[in-house]
Design a protein around this motif. Structure first.
Motif, PDB file in Angstrom:
ATOM      1  N   TYR A 106      37.368  43.755  31.871  1.00 20.69           N
ATOM      2  CA  TYR A 106      38.235  44.128  33.058  1.00 20.69           C
ATOM      3  C   TYR A 106      37.205  45.031  34.182  1.00 20.69           C
ATOM      4  O   TYR A 106      37.395  44.865  35.137  1.00 20.69           O
ATOM      5  CB  TYR A 106      39.358  44.930  32.416  1.00 20.69           C
TER       6      TYR A 106
ATOM      7  N   TYR B 270      45.239  42.231  35.093  1.00 19.00           N
ATOM      8  CA  TYR B 270      43.998  41.641  34.530  1.00 19.00           C
ATOM      9  C   TYR B 270      44.736  40.819  33.337  1.00 19.00           C
ATOM     10  O   TYR B 270      44.351  39.750  32.959  1.00 19.00           O
ATOM     11  CB  TYR B 270      43.003  42.592  34.368  1.00 19.00           C
TER      12      TYR B 270
ATOM     13  N   ASP C 252      34.893  42.959  35.836  1.00 14.88           N
ATOM     14  CA  ASP C 252      35.458  42.037  36.889  1.00 14.88           C
ATOM     15  C   ASP C 252      36.017  42.668  38.218  1.00 14.88           C
ATOM     16  O   ASP C 252      35.763  42.420  39.138  1.00 14.88           O
ATOM     17  CB  ASP C 252      36.616  41.004  36.187  1.00 14.88           C
TER      18      ASP C 252
END
Length: 174
Positions: free
Chosen positions: A89, A110, A92
């Protein structure tokens, strides 16, 4: 209580008079802040607890009235990078939104996106019926330290719950 109200004097009075050992909220933040502040000002020394629905802003809004507030969370803290899910997470997030700070709201988005992508992958040719069937067939899917399970009877997704307590410095400690 009406969570969109602005005056919680009656609720504060009723609760202080009842003198409960604990007050548990399932509400958005503003009513919690008003009730906790009102009860503390009247000398209430009991325990307060809330769900993640209240949001973390409640800690900032409570200021010196916040320590000791118990907050349940349905996601791992967005800083627990020992979990693969959180490490992914954060990577990203940094790639998509450089400078954005990890938080529970974007962590939840997410996780939802990862579940949707997995459901679409399993559904093959996407149709609403195939997607629902694929999601309902997801059993014990490990997203990297955070498990998801669905069935025809349960659309809860996760049974994860963590409990933190607001510390004297205003942070959430697990």
């Amino acid at each position: 209580m009406n969570r969109n109200a602005t005056d919680f004097t009656a609720q504060v009075e009723t609760l202080v008079k009842a003198n409960p050992e604990a007050v548990i909220f399932i509400s958005n933040g503003p009513p919690i802040v008003k009730v906790v502040q009102g009860m503390r000002e009247k000398g209430y020394g009991g325990q307060f607890a809330t769900s993640s629905f209240s949001g973390l802003k409640v800690m900032d809004d409570l200021k010196d009235k916040g320590p000791g507030l118990i907050m349940s969370q349905v996601l791992p803290p967005p800083t627990r990078t020992h979990l693969k899910l959180i490490k992914d997470y954060q990577a990203d997030l940094a790639a998509f939104a450089p400078g954005a700070k990890p938080n529970y709201t974007s962590t939840e988005g997410y996780v939802a996106a990862r579940v949707l992508v997995e459901g679409l992958r399993r559904a093959g040719t996407a149709s609403p019926e195939r997607l629902v069937a694929a999601l309902e067939d997801m059993k014990r899917v490990d997203l990297g330290g955070y498990e998801i399970s669905f069935s025809k009877k349960s659309h809860d997704g996760s049974r994860f719950v963590d409990t933190g307590v607001v510390s004297r410095n205003g942070g959430l400690r697990f």
